[in-house]
Design a protein around this motif. Sequence first.
Motif, PDB file in Angstrom:
ATOM      1  N   GLN A 156      -3.319  -0.085   2.750  1.00  0.00           N
ATOM      2  CA  GLN A 156      -3.084   1.165   2.049  1.00  0.00           C
ATOM      3  C   GLN A 156      -4.122   2.243   2.357  1.00  0.00           C
ATOM      4  OE1 GLN A 156      -2.665   0.299  -2.123  1.00  0.00           O
ATOM      5  NE2 GLN A 156      -0.917  -1.047  -1.823  1.00  0.00           N
ATOM      6  N   LYS A 157      -5.048   1.970   3.254  1.00  0.00           N
ATOM      7  CA  LYS A 157      -6.177   2.857   3.500  1.00  0.00           C
ATOM      8  C   LYS A 157      -5.750   4.271   3.889  1.00  0.00           C
ATOM      9  CE  LYS A 157      -9.688   1.042   5.476  1.00  0.00           C
ATOM     10  NZ  LYS A 157     -10.536   0.387   6.503  1.00  0.00           N
ATOM     11  N   TYR A 158      -4.758   4.398   4.767  1.00  0.00           N
ATOM     12  CA  TYR A 158      -4.341   5.713   5.264  1.00  0.00           C
ATOM     13  C   TYR A 158      -3.160   6.299   4.478  1.00  0.00           C
ATOM     14  CZ  TYR A 158      -7.438   5.311   9.286  1.00  0.00           C
ATOM     15  OH  TYR A 158      -8.543   5.213  10.105  1.00  0.00           O
ATOM     16  N   GLY A 159      -2.733   5.603   3.430  1.00  0.00           N
ATOM     17  CA  GLY A 159      -1.619   6.106   2.642  1.00  0.00           C
ATOM     18  C   GLY A 159      -0.314   6.147   3.397  1.00  0.00           C
ATOM     19  N   ASP A 160      -0.116   5.226   4.352  1.00  0.00           N
ATOM     20  CA  ASP A 160       1.096   5.225   5.172  1.00  0.00           C
ATOM     21  C   ASP A 160       2.325   4.969   4.312  1.00  0.00           C
ATOM     22  OD1 ASP A 160      -0.285   5.499   7.713  1.00  0.00           O
ATOM     23  OD2 ASP A 160      -0.943   3.430   7.408  1.00  0.00           O
ATOM     24  N   THR A 161       3.433   5.576   4.713  1.00  0.00           N
ATOM     25  CA  THR A 161       4.708   5.312   4.056  1.00  0.00           C
ATOM     26  C   THR A 161       5.578   4.374   4.888  1.00  0.00           C
ATOM     27  OG1 THR A 161       5.612   7.325   5.044  1.00  0.00           O
ATOM     28  CG2 THR A 161       4.711   7.499   2.812  1.00  0.00           C
ATOM     29  N   ALA A 162       5.228   4.135   6.159  1.00  0.00           N
ATOM     30  CA  ALA A 162       5.959   3.211   7.032  1.00  0.00           C
ATOM     31  C   ALA A 162       5.012   2.109   7.487  1.00  0.00           C
ATOM     32  CB  ALA A 162       6.537   3.945   8.241  1.00  0.00           C
ATOM     33  N   ILE A 163       5.485   0.877   7.434  1.00  0.00           N
ATOM     34  CA  ILE A 163       4.636  -0.254   7.771  1.00  0.00           C
ATOM     35  C   ILE A 163       4.261  -0.243   9.246  1.00  0.00           C
ATOM     36  CG2 ILE A 163       6.599  -1.772   8.217  1.00  0.00           C
ATOM     37  CD1 ILE A 163       3.188  -2.698   6.677  1.00  0.00           C
ATOM     38  N   THR A 164       5.087   0.355  10.109  1.00  0.00           N
ATOM     39  CA  THR A 164       4.760   0.401  11.539  1.00  0.00           C
ATOM     40  C   THR A 164       3.512   1.234  11.802  1.00  0.00           C
ATOM     41  OG1 THR A 164       6.419   2.164  11.710  1.00  0.00           O
ATOM     42  CG2 THR A 164       7.091  -0.032  12.381  1.00  0.00           C
ATOM     43  N   ASP A 165       3.237   2.221  10.950  1.00  0.00           N
ATOM     44  CA  ASP A 165       2.006   3.003  11.111  1.00  0.00           C
ATOM     45  C   ASP A 165       0.769   2.160  10.832  1.00  0.00           C
ATOM     46  OD1 ASP A 165       3.311   5.352  11.829  1.00  0.00           O
ATOM     47  OD2 ASP A 165       3.577   5.962   9.750  1.00  0.00           O
ATOM     48  N   VAL A 166       0.900   1.166   9.955  1.00  0.00           N
ATOM     49  CA  VAL A 166      -0.217   0.261   9.681  1.00  0.00           C
ATOM     50  C   VAL A 166      -0.484  -0.620  10.900  1.00  0.00           C
ATOM     51  CG1 VAL A 166      -1.031  -1.620   8.212  1.00  0.00           C
ATOM     52  CG2 VAL A 166       0.299   0.251   7.212  1.00  0.00           C
ATOM     53  N   PHE A 167       0.572  -1.123  11.521  1.00  0.00           N
ATOM     54  CA  PHE A 167       0.412  -2.080  12.617  1.00  0.00           C
ATOM     55  C   PHE A 167      -0.230  -1.456  13.849  1.00  0.00           C
ATOM     56  CE2 PHE A 167       3.608  -4.652  10.328  1.00  0.00           C
ATOM     57  CZ  PHE A 167       2.956  -5.870  10.386  1.00  0.00           C
TER      58      PHE A 167
END
Length: 742
Positions: free
Chosen positions: A86-97
């Motif tokens: 949750q660090k960057y506040g992403d709304t799509a899980i692909t942005d985390v990966f």
Amino acid sequence: MNTTAAPRLSRLNAALLLTTPFLLVPAVPAMAQTIDAVVKPAAEKQPQPADVAPMQKVEIKGAAAAYDPRRDDTASKIVVSTEEIQKYGDTAITDVFKRLPGITVGGNGRGNGEIRMRGLGSGYTQILLNGERAPAGFSIDTLSPDVIERIEIVRAASAEFSTQSIAGTINIVLKKAVKTAQREVKLSAAKSADQNSPSASLQMSDKAGAMSYSLGANFWRGTYDREAPIAETRTAPDGMPTMDRRTRQQDSGRWEGLNLAPRVNWNLADGDTLTSQTFVNYNRNRYHGYADTDTSLGAPPPFEERDMRQSNWNLFAREDVNLVTKLGEGAKLDAKVGISGNRAEGTWHELDYRGGALARDAVVLSETTEKGLSTQGKYSRPFLEEHALSMGWDAGYTVRDDSRVERDADLPGAINDDSDEGYEATVKRLALYAQDEWNITPRWSMYAGLRWEGLETTSDGDSFDEVSQVNSVWSPLAQTLYKLPDSRDQVRLALTRTYKAPPTGNLVPRRFTSTNNSQTEPDRRGNPDLKPELASGIDAAYEHYWGENALLSAAASMRRISGYTRQGLFLENGRWVATPVNDGNAVTRSLELEAKFPLAAVMTNAPGVDVRASVSRNWSSVDSVPGPDNRLDQQTPLSATFGADYKSPDGKLTTGASFAFKNGGPVRIDVNQTGYQAVRRDLDVYALWKFNPQYQLRVAVSNLLGQDALSDTAYTDENGTLRRASQYPGYAQGRATLEMRF
């Protein structure tokens, strides 16, 4: 290994050590090197009988919370925490990966990216949701990071998960932890030059006696309006241009979706637990595209203008009931039963023009339903000292019904292509496994597992006869971990047998036609004779823990694949058709380097900065495709990440940045087809302000460099080269999230 195996083993070892004084002394140095904790005062010496040797006074460093699965598990695994997700506040899980070491995200940078390990996707990387494969119609892109508790990255296969994991396994675990009276609301808005997407989420949890519950809910919506230009050229064998087409395409639309993840836990008698976990995902999309093609050289396409509209929705729901019960003599049974359903409907309406006049009016209606029943279980019990032996099963039954109806309007000069195509497919699977983790010495542990998986797929359709295929795979697995004496270094080695099963859609011989059929826009059809790809692999790693939260690691791997599946292309009745085929063998190799450490580990009086970096280099070759650049599955040859996070002394401000690099280059797909993978550079930054314990604001900017998305494919034969290329403009996106806790 799963996350529960190692803690259970650790507790068993601790019990044996504490009840056997002479075993405790040699175990303390190893324990002190593998966990971080506060030194606790030793208990005061108690009077001992005269004929019994006095118990030695020992200072134990440790706490249950200090367990680190990456360092302590015999099976190699990286666990990504909720905080990292949750660090960057992403709304799509692909942005985390895209920011995780050794992971790349494929696609053109406009969503629906394919998650890849070792640069490989298309089924080589296994994606699990709570330990199980999601249905074919479920897009991982629609899963909100807010409902995820952790992500497990498993580089080498273990028997407990399916061995359909040639490149590795990524297990996404939904939130399970229940905190007393937790209430959290997040309101978020994101904006870029070509899209706008607000979202909201709710997290609730509480306890009432023996029962506890949690609820995660997320809602999002968005709009977009963007260019999608396409260039098509053809050159003769002597290099002279023979065709030049330019297509101006504008795409717009909107999307919306909802995630619900309620969970209820009951603590039963004798320490047993019963859990109900539900997950519901709904998403809806509407699309409008208009394309206008100008031909400056050569013949124009069959249709020069295309007006396209699409509307579709998808609903996925799953319910799991999990019972964990303690049996006699220290045995335990962990059993789960689940039911799932998936339903999707879509409408595609296309108007095609030739010479300014309407030449084709086609409507395609599609409907898909999928119902499934599954059960998993694991039985474990103490067998021998220092062993953690378990065995289990994984079975499922799925029925999929897919229909597609196309209707063409009766226009002058038009060739109607009305069709009613549908099929029904059933998939039966059964897996049995046994595994053992053995602490040979305090520094040396061994994992061995054996898994058998059987899969039967049967499909029957309107345009083809019944097709049935049965496959089974034995997967022997072994991993070992050795912690070097008098150091914090350790080495790992794993031998695996894995496979890649063809998805049901690739087995069904139903044909999907393209509007402007060509070698670069072919029709597509499944292949009922497709067989699984089998792989033998070896993994090795060296890990150096040189300070608190400081790690340097190097990992290497190789996979030899038989029955490699490639996309075949051939001409049939004047139309180009693509279909998957088994064709020979392939080899892939990878090298991964990773470092992460606090700046204080290398500098005195350093600010509160944590640094992380990784580099992954991948090589592969396919025997049936001539080189150079005959990479397996258009593998990403080089990827790297670098990031830094700063936390102020008062803890009110946290900020950081992450840079992800993905190299590309030319790719030889088969004898005639080539492609080009564009270089991708993603720079993201974020800042989190904690105003007080109840309110905090998270601000982030992604794709700060405004990287465009590129696509380029070509087909070459004795008549010359046909090339299709596109360049989609990319823009930075800003996002702000207000987080409130009650």
